[in-house]
Structure formats: C-alpha cells, structure tokens
Design an enzyme around this catalytic site. Structure first.
Site, mmCIF file in Angstrom:
data_model
loop_
_atom_site.group_PDB
_atom_site.id
_atom_site.type_symbol
_atom_site.label_atom_id
_atom_site.label_comp_id
_atom_site.label_asym_id
_atom_site.label_seq_id
_atom_site.Cartn_x
_atom_site.Cartn_y
_atom_site.Cartn_z
ATOM 1 N N LYS A 32 0.828 -1.173 -0.077
ATOM 2 C CA LYS A 32 -0.072 -0.096 0.136
ATOM 3 C C LYS A 32 0.676 1.301 -0.103
ATOM 4 O O LYS A 32 0.474 2.302 -0.651
ATOM 5 C CB LYS A 32 -0.937 -0.081 1.079
ATOM 6 C CG LYS A 32 -1.882 -0.996 1.095
ATOM 7 C CD LYS A 32 -2.627 -0.920 2.392
ATOM 8 C CE LYS A 32 -3.842 -2.037 2.178
ATOM 9 N NZ LYS A 32 -4.829 -2.491 3.603
ATOM 10 N N LYS A 75 -4.676 8.626 23.858
ATOM 11 C CA LYS A 75 -4.080 9.916 23.324
ATOM 12 C C LYS A 75 -3.974 10.761 24.701
ATOM 13 O O LYS A 75 -3.008 11.628 24.543
ATOM 14 C CB LYS A 75 -5.201 10.506 22.562
ATOM 15 C CG LYS A 75 -5.219 9.889 21.079
ATOM 16 C CD LYS A 75 -3.986 9.962 20.445
ATOM 17 C CE LYS A 75 -4.271 9.465 18.918
ATOM 18 N NZ LYS A 75 -3.098 9.382 18.065
ATOM 19 N N TYR A 130 -9.328 4.681 23.561
ATOM 20 C CA TYR A 130 -8.884 5.596 22.551
ATOM 21 C C TYR A 130 -8.460 6.996 22.977
ATOM 22 O O TYR A 130 -7.591 7.460 22.766
ATOM 23 C CB TYR A 130 -9.723 5.621 21.311
ATOM 24 C CG TYR A 130 -9.316 6.738 20.035
ATOM 25 C CD1 TYR A 130 -8.019 6.392 19.594
ATOM 26 C CD2 TYR A 130 -9.773 7.821 20.141
ATOM 27 C CE1 TYR A 130 -7.570 7.289 18.737
ATOM 28 C CE2 TYR A 130 -9.394 8.838 18.982
ATOM 29 C CZ TYR A 130 -8.269 8.570 18.411
ATOM 30 O OH TYR A 130 -7.669 9.556 17.723
#
Length: 343
Positions: A76, A218, A214
C-alpha cells in the site's frame, strides 16, 4: 506565545462550545507564500492514506526534498508513493514500520539514523479498536500499544538522532517532532486511573471500552509530554501535539461495524475537508516554532492540556504514567536516552 503548561485549564464546556469552535469556526493557518522546505527531509508514519497522505501532499507542495513514507504494508505504501512521484520531483521512499512491534520500531530507528538529516517527523500512525485485542508480543491491548506505547518509543528513539543531526548539520532551525493527538482528550474520563499498576489495566478485557480507551491512549501522551518538554532542548528539537479535529474521508474508522458505522458516516458529513484537518500538522511543523515546544495545538493555536493535568490528582498521574512508561520501555534504554539528551 505561552506554552500549554503555562495556560490556565479551560473551563469552557467541550460540548457544544469547544467542539463547535474547533470543528466549524476555527480558521486554518496556511504557510506564508514563498515558504519552502527545499533541502529538507520528513518522516510521516501511517502516510499511505488518510490524514498522513494528505499531510505528505501539503509538505511536498512546499518543495520538500525527501519524504519517508513509514507504513506497515509496503504494498500500500508503494502504491501511494507511485501516485506522489507522478506529482512531485522529491525523493519519496517507503519504509517498513509496524507499530505493533517493538522490534520493527527499533529497526526503523536504526535505518532513520542513516539519513543525512531529519527535519520533520510526524507520528500519525494510530488505531481505535472497538473490539478487544491484545498484541501477542507485548501483551498490551492494541489501541494502547499503537497509539501510545509504540508512539512514545519511536519518539524517544528518534529524539537523540534528531538532536545529533541538527547539531551536525548546523541546521538553521530546530527539527520538528509532532505527535498526532485529538480534541477528545479534553473529555477523556480515564476510568481506570486508580488502577495499580496503571498501564496493565488497559489490557483487562473486563473494563475495556473501545472509544474510552482511544481517548485515554491519546491523553497519556499529554501526561508524558508534560515532563518530556523539560528534558528536550527546544533549540535542537521542537516537540508538540496537534489535533486535526474530525475529518471527512479518512479510513480511521474502517474497522467500525454495525449501527456505530452508520452513525459515524452521518457525523462525517460535518467533518473538516480532507485538506483542512491535516493542515494542523503542516502548521505544527512549518508555521510553529520554539514557542510551540511541549504544547497541545488545537484549532491552529496553543491550547491548554486537559484540565485533569492541572489538578493534584493529575500531578500524581503524570508521575505514574512517566515512570510506568519508562519501565515498559526499559528494554530499549528509554531512561538512558533521556539522560543522554539532558547532558
């Protein structure tokens, strides 16, 4: 400009006030006409698609001389590099980097040391896993592993390299290291904050919540940066956090299924345009200087850290996150790296 640590914690309600301003009213700060990155080298992780790819476009638009696309899938990555080479004359390379593997990160770091200089690093690679999954080689839940632990490891390994190359090349300005963050850190509840030890608690399936994990993954980077900024010399490396807000057309939620996927598709209609969100990263490494060292950049401006960090309880958590992270990364000589930077 006052750094994030020196600001008063924000008391403005996140929803709808902060969210609405950040998502819809804040104005992009584009590089000034004539700004050039000619002769400079940049590394962007997770740059084969989405925010990382758009960031690459913006830096290449400024005549960046060499770009390292750091990705897990070389296939990719090479496809993206082929598209970029048709548009730009820069040297564009694709390097293998699996953020789920400490071995891969260390190998990438050694390769980065062979570059003649490194001016810009944007650590964009991250995940939000809604289904619980652990990384066999580390035993950590995947979101914590990729979005926090591996990101901090890569940052620590690159810091002395960035510093040394800045000095060796007598660079006219410091190198830039930007970690991709999120406005959602401002409303992270950190429900497992009282767990002892702290980091292993993220890998307990009984308390796992994908969205909460999540946000907290962070948030942990904010805790770590709070102390890191006092060690890293801004004349050599500027380290900051940048939030792109919610952006249309990314593949960040590609693993989301069912009703939530439908909801996110609807919400995405209100997202920033693909060019606008990542401009926050270009702003962080091109427009912002030493005044942004150790800062959380949101809406293209320095923003206070999440309010928790300014509290007595936050002070305790900062120390716990710092010590446990360095213990986790002891195998890579994390403490020795910090000592070398100090000296």
């Amino acid at each position: 400009m006052t750094g994030s640590k020196g600001l008063q914690p924000s008391t403005t309600p996140f929803s709808p006030n902060v969210f609405y301003h950040n998502q819809f009213k804040a104005k992009p700060q584009w590089p000034a006409p004539g700004t050039t990155l000619a002769g400079k080298i940049a590394i962007i992780t997770g740059s084969n698609t989405g925010l990382g790819y758009e960031t690459a476009l913006q830096l290449l638009d400024l005549n960046l001389s060499q770009l390292i696309i750091a990705v897990r899938s070389l296939e990719k990555g090479n496809a993206s590099a082929t598209r970029l080479r048709k548009l730009y004359r820069a040297t564009i390379e694709v390097w293998d980097l699996d953020m789920r593997s400490y071995i891969s990160i260390q190998s990438f770091d050694r390769r980065a040391d062979t570059l003649p200089r490194i001016d810009i690093v944007i650590l964009n690679a991250g995940v939000m896993k809604l289904a619980f999954n652990t990384i066999p080689s580390t035993g950590h839940e995947e979101t914590l592993q990729v979005s926090y632990l591996s990101t901090i490891l890569l940052a620590l390994l690159l810091l002395p390299i960035l510093e040394a190359k800045c000095v060796a090349n007598s660079m006219s300005e410091p190198a830039h290291l930007t970690l991709v963050s999120a406005a959602l850190t401002l409303i992270a509840t950190f429900p497992n904050r009282s767990s002892i030890p702290l980091l292993p608690s993220f890998s307990d399936p009984k308390i796992f919540d994908g969205e909460s994990h999540y946000r907290t993954s962070k948030l942990l980077a904010h805790f770590f940066l709070w102390k890191l900024v006092d060690i890293v010399f801004a004349d050599n490396v500027i380290v900051n956090l940048a939030d792109p807000a919610w952006v249309k057309g990314t593949q960040f939620t590609r693993d989301v299924k069912g009703v939530m996927k439908v909801g996110l598709k609807v919400f995405e209609m209100a997202g920033r345009m693909p060019r606008v969100g990542p401009s926050c990263f270009a702003d962080a490494v091109v427009n912002k200087g030493r005044e942004s060292h150790g800062c959380f950049l949101m809406s293209w401006e320095v923003h206070p850290f999440p309010a928790l960090l300014y509290t007595p309880g936050g002070e305790v958590l900062i120390e716990r996150v710092w010590e446990e992270t360095l213990d986790e990364l002891d195998f890579a000589g994390a403490r020795q790296i910090l000592e070398s930077i100090k000296s």
